[in-house]
Design an enzyme around this catalytic site. Structure first.
Site, PDB file in Angstrom:
ATOM      1  N   GLU A 268     -46.949 -57.302 -64.043  1.00  0.00           N
ATOM      2  CA  GLU A 268     -46.322 -55.740 -63.818  1.00  0.00           C
ATOM      3  C   GLU A 268     -44.896 -55.714 -64.317  1.00  0.00           C
ATOM      4  OE1 GLU A 268     -47.740 -52.899 -62.584  1.00  0.00           O
ATOM      5  OE2 GLU A 268     -45.957 -52.227 -63.072  1.00  0.00           O
ATOM      6  N   THR A 317     -49.574 -48.218 -65.679  1.00  0.00           N
ATOM      7  CA  THR A 317     -50.475 -49.317 -65.547  1.00  0.00           C
ATOM      8  C   THR A 317     -51.886 -48.813 -66.024  1.00  0.00           C
ATOM      9  OG1 THR A 317     -49.150 -50.236 -63.632  1.00  0.00           O
ATOM     10  CG2 THR A 317     -51.502 -50.921 -63.826  1.00  0.00           C
ATOM     11  N   HIS A 434     -42.252 -54.608 -59.640  1.00  0.00           N
ATOM     12  CA  HIS A 434     -42.453 -53.068 -59.887  1.00  0.00           C
ATOM     13  C   HIS A 434     -41.142 -52.583 -59.303  1.00  0.00           C
ATOM     14  CE1 HIS A 434     -43.796 -49.027 -59.677  1.00  0.00           C
ATOM     15  NE2 HIS A 434     -44.915 -49.173 -60.186  1.00  0.00           N
ATOM     16  N   ASP A 494     -47.809 -55.105 -68.735  1.00  0.00           N
ATOM     17  CA  ASP A 494     -48.360 -53.753 -68.800  1.00  0.00           C
ATOM     18  C   ASP A 494     -47.533 -52.691 -69.403  1.00  0.00           C
ATOM     19  OD1 ASP A 494     -46.664 -53.497 -66.746  1.00  0.00           O
ATOM     20  OD2 ASP A 494     -48.279 -52.318 -65.395  1.00  0.00           O
ATOM     21  N   HIS A 495     -46.091 -52.556 -69.139  1.00  0.00           N
ATOM     22  CA  HIS A 495     -45.161 -51.778 -69.819  1.00  0.00           C
ATOM     23  C   HIS A 495     -43.841 -52.099 -69.459  1.00  0.00           C
ATOM     24  CE1 HIS A 495     -44.972 -50.303 -65.714  1.00  0.00           C
ATOM     25  NE2 HIS A 495     -46.169 -50.129 -65.709  1.00  0.00           N
TER      26      HIS A 495
HETATM   27  C1  GP9 Z   1     -50.072 -49.485 -58.550  1.00  0.00           C
HETATM   28  C2  GP9 Z   1     -49.491 -50.272 -59.622  1.00  0.00           C
HETATM   29  C3  GP9 Z   1     -48.429 -49.601 -60.223  1.00  0.00           C
HETATM   30  O1  GP9 Z   1     -51.300 -49.923 -57.668  1.00  0.00           O
HETATM   31  O2  GP9 Z   1     -50.721 -50.544 -60.468  1.00  0.00           O
HETATM   32  O3  GP9 Z   1     -48.541 -48.842 -61.120  1.00  0.00           O
HETATM   33  P1  GP9 Z   1     -47.706 -48.253 -62.096  1.00  0.00           P
HETATM   34  O4  GP9 Z   1     -46.702 -47.396 -61.317  1.00  0.00           O
HETATM   35  O5  GP9 Z   1     -47.011 -49.290 -62.681  1.00  0.00           O
HETATM   36  O6  GP9 Z   1     -48.360 -47.427 -62.971  1.00  0.00           O
HETATM   37 MN    MN Z   2     -47.251 -50.977 -64.150  1.00  0.00          MN
END
Ligand code: GP9
Ligand code: MN
Length: 729
Positions: A268, A317, A434, A494-495
């Protein structure tokens, strides 16, 4: 009959204000509000976090009810006005009540698409539907027959005189005003609420059930309009593009992981700059942030990529998941998962592997299943299982607003992983790293914080370090259980974790100066890790090819020995010699080994200088690149907006019927399959003679790993980051 009812009401005395139109109207309004608040607290798990959110929760049922119920006041005719009022009231109550009941089973709200397929939901529930009702449900509905009967028997008298038009208008105006206020409060509490629509719980929490349903209806209508206009002919341009863009696999890599389990580890918000990065603390001591991932990065069994870019947009995500598993981009606005995940046809990795190579597929994620509409989208992707927060032991201590923390998440996943038939295709969505990057828990604190002016940046390294250890523990388990040797493990970011608006504060930490920081630097920060770890391989290296998430699917398929020439994938195998090193960002910016074109300006990668318009030969070259990028994005949009894969049959895949999938009683489902297979069961649990491998999982806290360090740094409670979340996070 009427007489009988009259007798039942007997001498019951009702307050006289009920005998006026406005009196009844306000009574119904208050009842509606009270029922909604009751449902908010008793039925739904909305995750209210602070006082402001409580305020929003209390006012959000008022605006929409006032507006909709208020329509009845405009009607002059007595009977019609009362009938309209009672009908609207009953419908609003019904909407609330059905959501409450539905939520008990699905932990989710009813979308328009669900309503359209309501028969399917009901038949899917079968006898269990009855179980969902509770005695107190009468609170929701009992007043409706009461009012109807009281009106019919004139216990409540209908007022002849209509409500003055200016009053009705005033109520509507107040409703609009309250709604606007509500919307503003909601936007400031959760920026991007409407544009990103990540979670139905958020929408209900901030806007209420009625507004959510209307909003969902509008969105569904718009998406369906575009789909209705698309036809099979639109596929032609797509097929041409894919044929021309196809990059044949490198023979030496094709099939090197054939038949192995696939384990995706979703890192993440993890950026490439964290790899091999050390954070220097105030005493000048360097702390390696991700020692385990660093060791994997250069391991001889790992093919790593240091010029791999994320290509996500507002779907964050979910966009990364779309890209990685479909080789398609997310949408230019919002999230494909939420807008079309339930209804579009996909040809995603789990589906392809399930149908062509007998793979069982599963996603693991310790957050609410409807976040990003995952619980529906994964069915369309062909995922056999989705273990969401309902399958984990989630407490206030081991979780935060985005779900269960990574260490318990991976650990608790083992009990399900071991029951999957092999080979399996799995995805583990970690989440602790996150925003807002606050400390995980006091036991996990200890890794130093950075000391920039931005608290978000300061916490980022500690949560990344936590993720690193969580992944290491998971690897240790895979090794101890024996799954490791027969798997291919892919890790990807992911980003970005630090948004462009914060990068100036990050500059010094990455060896740059904040005053000279510009968009060229921002673009370089969009690199994320992509590591393909194949235990037993010895030819691993760091590959420098310029690439993006859209390229991951053909790359994996070829490693697994699966021919992709008949699938509509927009990316190119990273090991192919035929590939072009051109990475499109979702907004049309792009990057190649020579140039970075980002938000309107183009730079030489070599020195970060701007390419001027005078350099016409280069400009021509750039124009060609830009056209290619635009074409790739527009082909992706055509596929997604027109739902074109529903017309495509050359892949040989049987279209998915999402009704065949359910994520409700999955443990039973796995047990049934295992029992049916008997000796032929290939799950780890079966191979282990039915004995669970969960005990092999060893998880420790930061303090266990670093007892001395923590003892010295006594706790610092000022570390919690409560900054307001900007839209880009
Ligand atoms: C939540 C997680 C976060 O379930 O995948 O998503 P994001 O905020 O990074 O798009
Ligand atoms: Mn994410």
């Amino acid at each position: 009959m009427t007489q009988k009812i009259k007798n039942i009401f007997g001498k019951l005395r009702l307050p006289t204000f009920l005998n006026t139109r406005l009196g009844l109207f306000f009574t119904l309004l208050i009842l509606l509000w009270a029922k909604t608040i009751f449902a908010y607290f008793v039925e739904f798990n909305l995750g209210v976090e602070n006082l402001m959110q409580y305020v929003i929760l209390f006012i959000n049922p008022i605006a929409s009810s006032l507006l909709i119920l208020g329509l009845a006041l405009y009607i002059r005719s007595k009977k019609l006005s009362y009938i309209t009022m009672m009908t609207i009231y009953s419908l609003l109550v019904l909407l609330l009540f059905s959501n409450a009941v539905y939520y008990r089973e699905f932990t989710d709200f009813i979308t328009i698409n669900t309503m359209l397929g309501a028969g399917k939901v009901a038949s899917g529930l079968g006898e269990s539907a009855l179980r969902l009702f509770r005695p107190y449900d009468l609170i929701y509905i009992l007043d409706i027959p009461f009012f109807i009967l009281a009106l019919a028997t004139k216990k409540i008298k209908m007022q002849e005189k209509p409500v003055k038009a200016r009053y009705s208008l005033a109520f509507s105006a107040i409703a609009v005003l309250v709604f606007t206020g509500n919307l503003n409060l909601a936007e400031s509490e959760r920026p991007g609420l409407l544009t990103r629509t990540f979670s139905r719980e958020y929408l209900v929490k901030f806007l209420g059930i009625n507004a959510f349903t209307v909003y969902d209806g509008v969105q569904t209508y718009q998406t369906n309009q575009i789909k209705a206009e698309a036809s099979e002919n639109d596929l032609l341009a797509v097929e041409n593009y894919v044929d021309e863009h196809y990059a044949a696999p490198d023979e030496s890599m094709f099939g090197i992981a054939e038949g192995r389990n696939v384990i995706y580890v979703h890192l993440e918000s993890f950026q490439q700059f964290l790899i091999d990065y050390s954070l220097v603390d105030e005493e000048g001591v360097a702390h390696e942030v991700t020692p385990f991932l660093n060791s994997l990065y250069t391991d001889q069994s790992t093919y790593s990529f240091d010029n791999f870019f994320h290509q996500v947009n507002a779907g964050k995500t979910s966009d990364a998941e779309t890209l990685m598993e479909n080789s398609l981009f997310g949408l230019s606005q919002g999230s494909l998962f939420t807008q079309s995940g339930s209804t579009n046809t996909f040809q995603a990795a789990p589906d392809i592997l399930g149908q062509t190579a007998g793979y069982t597929s599963a996603v693991f994620h310790g957050n609410s299943g409807n976040f990003w509409n995952r619980n529906e989208t994964y069915k369309s992707f062909g995922y056999d299982y989705f273990f969401d927060e309902n399958y984990y032991d989630v407490t206030d201590d081991n979780s935060f607003q985005y779900g269960l923390h990574d260490k318990p998440f991976f650990e608790q996943s083992a009990q399900y992983l071991e029951q999957l038939q092999q080979p399996f295709y799995t995805k583990f969505l970690a989440v602790s790293n996150h925003y807002p990057y606050s400390d995980i828990s006091s036991e996990e604190s200890g890794f130093p914080r950075a000391t920039t002016d931005d608290e978000t940046i300061n916490g980022y390294f500690a949560t990344a370090n936590y993720l690193d250890t969580a992944v290491e523990e998971f690897f240790n388990y895979l090794k101890a259980s024996g799954l490791y040797d027969n798997s291919i493990i892919i890790l990807y970011g992911d980003h970005y974790g630090i948004s462009n608006s914060r990068n100036q504060d990050l500059a010094e930490l990455v060896g740059e100066t904040s005053s000279s920081w510009n968009n060229f630097d921002n673009a370089q920060m969009q690199r994320v890790p992509y590591m393909i770890h194949i235990p037993g391989e010895t030819g691993g290296y760091v590959n420098h090819t310029y690439s993006g998430q859209v390229d991951a699917l053909p790359t994996l398929m070829h490693l697994l020995g699966i021919d992709t020439s008949n699938y509509l994938m927009l990316g190119q195998d990273l090991f192919s010699r035929e590939r072009e090193e051109l990475v499109a960002f979702r907004n049309g910016s792009f990057i190649t080994p020579e140039y970075t074109s980002y938000n309107g300006l183009t730079y030489y990668n070599e020195n970060g200088r701007i390419v001027t318009s005078a350099q016409t030969a280069i400009q021509d070259q750039l124009e060609i690149l830009q056209n290619k990028v635009n074409l790739q994005l527009s082909i992706s949009d055509q596929i997604n907006n027109g739902d074109l894969l529903r017309f495509y049959s050359d892949s040989g895949l049987t279209p998915i019927d999402t009704d065949d999938y359910s994520y409700l009683r999955q443990v039973q489902q796995m047990q049934d399959i295992t029992a049916e297979l008997g000796d032929a069961s290939t799950s780890l649990l079966s191979l282990n003679g039915g004995e669970s491998t969960s005990d092999l999982y060893d998880s420790k806290t930061y303090q266990d790993y670093h007892p001395v360090e923590v003892a010295e740094e006594t706790t610092d409670s000022s570390q919690v980051d409560e900054a307001e979340e900007p839209v880009t996070e």
